[in-house]
Scaffold this active site. Structure first.
Site, PDB file in Angstrom:
ATOM      1  N   GLY A 245       0.761  -1.247   0.000  1.00 26.88           N
ATOM      2  CA  GLY A 245       0.000   0.000   0.000  1.00 26.88           C
ATOM      3  C   GLY A 245       0.790   1.294   0.000  1.00 26.88           C
ATOM      4  N   PRO A 280       4.912  -4.952  -0.329  1.00 25.53           N
ATOM      5  CG  PRO A 280       7.082  -4.104  -0.284  1.00 25.53           C
ATOM      6  CD  PRO A 280       6.205  -5.178   0.312  1.00 25.53           C
ATOM      7  NE  ARG A 318      -2.384   2.631 -11.591  1.00 27.46           N
ATOM      8  CZ  ARG A 318      -2.473   3.820 -11.073  1.00 27.46           C
ATOM      9  NH1 ARG A 318      -1.995   4.871 -11.717  1.00 27.46           N
ATOM     10  NH2 ARG A 318      -3.007   3.993  -9.881  1.00 27.46           N
ATOM     11  CE1 TYR A 322      -8.299   0.984 -10.283  1.00 23.40           C
ATOM     12  CE2 TYR A 322      -6.270   1.292 -11.509  1.00 23.40           C
ATOM     13  CZ  TYR A 322      -7.162   0.466 -10.857  1.00 23.40           C
ATOM     14  OH  TYR A 322      -6.907  -0.873 -10.790  1.00 23.40           O
ATOM     15  CB  CYS A 360     -13.117   2.058 -31.572  1.00 29.59           C
ATOM     16  SG  CYS A 360     -12.077   1.891 -33.011  1.00 29.59           S
TER      17      CYS A 360
HETATM   18  N1  LLP Z   1      -1.101  -7.111  -0.650  1.00 30.88           N
HETATM   19  C1  LLP Z   1      -2.400  -7.270  -0.966  1.00 30.88           C
HETATM   20  C2  LLP Z   1      -3.205  -8.219  -0.207  1.00 30.88           C
HETATM   21  C3  LLP Z   1      -2.959  -6.502  -2.014  1.00 30.88           C
HETATM   22  O1  LLP Z   1      -4.243  -6.650  -2.320  1.00 30.88           O
HETATM   23  C4  LLP Z   1      -2.147  -5.593  -2.726  1.00 30.88           C
HETATM   24  C5  LLP Z   1      -2.687  -4.801  -3.833  1.00 30.88           C
HETATM   25  C6  LLP Z   1      -0.784  -5.478  -2.363  1.00 30.88           C
HETATM   26  C7  LLP Z   1      -0.309  -6.243  -1.308  1.00 30.88           C
HETATM   27  C8  LLP Z   1       0.162  -4.548  -3.056  1.00 30.88           C
HETATM   28  O2  LLP Z   1      -0.231  -3.236  -2.888  1.00 30.88           O
HETATM   29  P1  LLP Z   1       0.742  -2.030  -3.323  1.00 30.88           P
HETATM   30  O3  LLP Z   1       1.943  -2.060  -2.411  1.00 30.88           O
HETATM   31  O4  LLP Z   1       1.126  -2.230  -4.736  1.00 30.88           O
HETATM   32  O5  LLP Z   1      -0.086  -0.818  -3.114  1.00 30.88           O
HETATM   33  N2  LLP Z   1      -4.520  -1.798  -9.968  1.00 30.88           N
HETATM   34  C9  LLP Z   1      -4.512  -0.799  -8.917  1.00 30.88           C
HETATM   35  C10 LLP Z   1      -3.876  -1.308  -7.659  1.00 30.88           C
HETATM   36  C11 LLP Z   1      -4.521  -2.575  -7.124  1.00 30.88           C
HETATM   37  C12 LLP Z   1      -3.914  -3.030  -5.835  1.00 30.88           C
HETATM   38  C13 LLP Z   1      -4.451  -4.366  -5.440  1.00 30.88           C
HETATM   39  N3  LLP Z   1      -3.877  -4.928  -4.276  1.00 30.88           N
HETATM   40  C14 LLP Z   1      -3.816   0.453  -9.443  1.00 30.88           C
HETATM   41  O6  LLP Z   1      -3.403   0.475 -10.606  1.00 30.88           O
HETATM   42  O7  LLP Z   1      -3.723   1.459  -8.727  1.00 30.88           O
END
Ligand code: LLP
Length: 437
Positions: A245, A280, A318, A322, A360
């Site tokens: 996150g 991460p 993205r 989003y 398209c």
């Molecule tokens: N752990 C779990 C259980 C998760 O669901 C996720 C991301 C992560 C770790 C890794 O999170 P990060 O460190 O990358 O924030 N497609 C979206 C992001 C989806 C994230 C899903 N889960 C985007 O492009 O912003």
């Protein structure tokens, strides 16, 4: 920090001119910097040095085998969410004792694959899943394929708002992830009756692209108190998994350094007496990648100016999915892009443009109303920044557009780690049985 810099009026990925890569592999193309990947991994590793920790890079963010191999070599473990992702980390020879498996809907074949592989633990999202793992682990034991019970971390839903986009918020009670703390208590107490699973951890991933440390504080306060309560009841909880996150820079400068997250998380991990697991994804690979694209046409219509480029929403979803902001700037430029200190304003040199793809759909855009150099013309190369995470992995073949190549730069060398898909490959799995006609 990242290793994409302008030198003598042109963009370099580490020591390789981006133009050179585009000429060699064509556009669109994803380009990743090895140095940046490693730098961001090291930043997290150092920030959490005070507590025992395991960094399980979240494969979903960028699952290129090249990226995985670089990180594995540097010492990461992995967080996978499917049998396919597990196969990727198996393929690069990752240490299965550093692999965690998350996801709300793991299927039987995926669970068996992971049980046989002997992963560190499953992040379990429901009682039904716990029972299913117990059943499958029992079968494998009966067949002589497993000796130890399967290790699991129960994913709790701490009901906190991570203040990010709704689609990537996971720790609020209305989200499908984890179980609320009250139910989690019941599941943990009942888990003792399952002979083939052992609850060894608590998992709480609250969302993605988080730029404020307080949601972690709120979440972990609840989680640590939960751990203490249950440890008293004879449950040997060894791992606290706070998920991923950590946010990165896109347009604004709000992202926090890893040390800021550590300031909040480390004391609570100490208090819990657990080993910390982190997952991460974006923080490690987000700023380590760009998408190179070329201007196909420039057109003006109504009161708008459009730069039509050869990358579309199928290559980078993205922006349309989003409303995400990705910096876009010419590869040949004397001035820095705005998010790196350049200051374009509408006037002589800049024009406000939409950067759109060839698909398209009106939703096919990479940027809306963006001030970009006025002189941009057909054939010019653009770099779409911060595209290393959730870029290629979310690509699709819409409009029968083949997947683009992925290139990793190391110093003055670059390697095509995933070549461009051909239309023949794209069509190869399909058939038209004569009886259909
Ligand atoms: N752990 C779990 C259980 C998760 O669901 C996720 C991301 C992560 C770790 C890794 O999170 P990060 O460190 O990358 O924030 N497609 C979206 C992001 C989806 C994230 C899903 N889960 C985007 O492009 O912003």
């Amino acid at each position: 920090m990242d290793s994409f810099k302008y030198k003598d009026g042109t963009l370099y990925a580490e020591d390789v001119p981006a133009r050179k890569i585009a000429e060699e592999v064509g556009t669109p193309a994803y380009v990743y910097s090895r140095e940046t990947l490693l730098d961001h991994y090291t930043k997290i590793d150092k920030a959490f040095a005070e507590v025992p920790h395991l960094i399980c890079y979240s494969v979903k963010a960028n699952s290129s085998l090249g990226v995985l191999a670089i990180l594995e070599h540097a010492g990461t473990g992995f967080d996978v969410v499917s049998g396919g992702e597990l196969a990727r980390v198996q393929k690069i020879g990752a240490d299965m004792k550093k692999v965690v498996f998350a996801g709300v809907g793991k299927g039987d074949a995926e669970l068996v694959q992971a049980l046989r592989a002997g992963i560190l633990m499953f992040n379990v999202e429901s009682e039904a899943e716990l029972e299913n793992i117990d059943r499958l682990a029992g079968q494998l034991k009966a067949e002589g394929d497993m000796k130890e019970p399967a290790r699991v971390a129960l994913r709790v839903n701490p009901d906190v708002d991570p203040k990010t986009h709704a689609y990537i918020t996971t720790g609020k009670k209305e989200n499908k992830f984890g179980v609320d703390l009250e139910r989690a208590s019941g599941i943990i107490s009942a888990a003792k009756k399952h002979a083939h699973v052992r609850v060894t951890g608590i998992h709480a991933h609250i969302g993605s692209q988080i730029t404020d440390v307080t949601p972690y504080q709120e979440s972990l306060t609840k989680v640590v108190s939960f751990i203490k309560t249950h440890r008293g009841k004879d449950v040997p909880i060894q791992y606290l998994n706070s998920g991923g996150g950590f946010g990165i820079y896109y347009a604004d400068r709000k992202a926090q350094p890893a040390a800021k997250f550590a300031e909040v998380i480390v004391p609570m991990v100490k208090d819990s007496g657990c080993t910390l697991v982190l997952e991460p994804g974006r923080f490690i690979c987000g700023n380590a990648g760009i998408l190179l694209t070329r201007v196909t046409y420039v057109k003006e219509s109504g009161n708008k100016r459009f730069l039509i480029v050869d990358a579309g929403m199928n290559d980078l979803a993205r922006p349309t999915l989003y409303g995400a902001f990705h910096e876009i700037w010419p590869v040949e430029a004397s001035e820095l892009p705005p998010t790196r200190g350049g200051k374009p304003a509408e006037g002589e040199a800049y024009a406000v443009s939409d950067v759109v793809g060839p698909i398209c759909e009106s939703g096919d855009f990479l940027a809306k109303d963006r001030a970009l150099p006025k002189g941009l013309a057909r054939g010019d190369l653009l770099a779409v920044y911060s595209a290393g995470a959730y870029g290629f992995v979310m690509a699709g073949n819409y409009n029968t557009r083949p997947f683009v190549p992925e290139v990793i730069v190391k110093g003055g060398a670059h390697y095509v780690v995933n070549r461009r898909q051909t239309v023949e490959e794209l069509l190869a799995r399909e058939s038209v049985p004569q009886d259909l006609l």
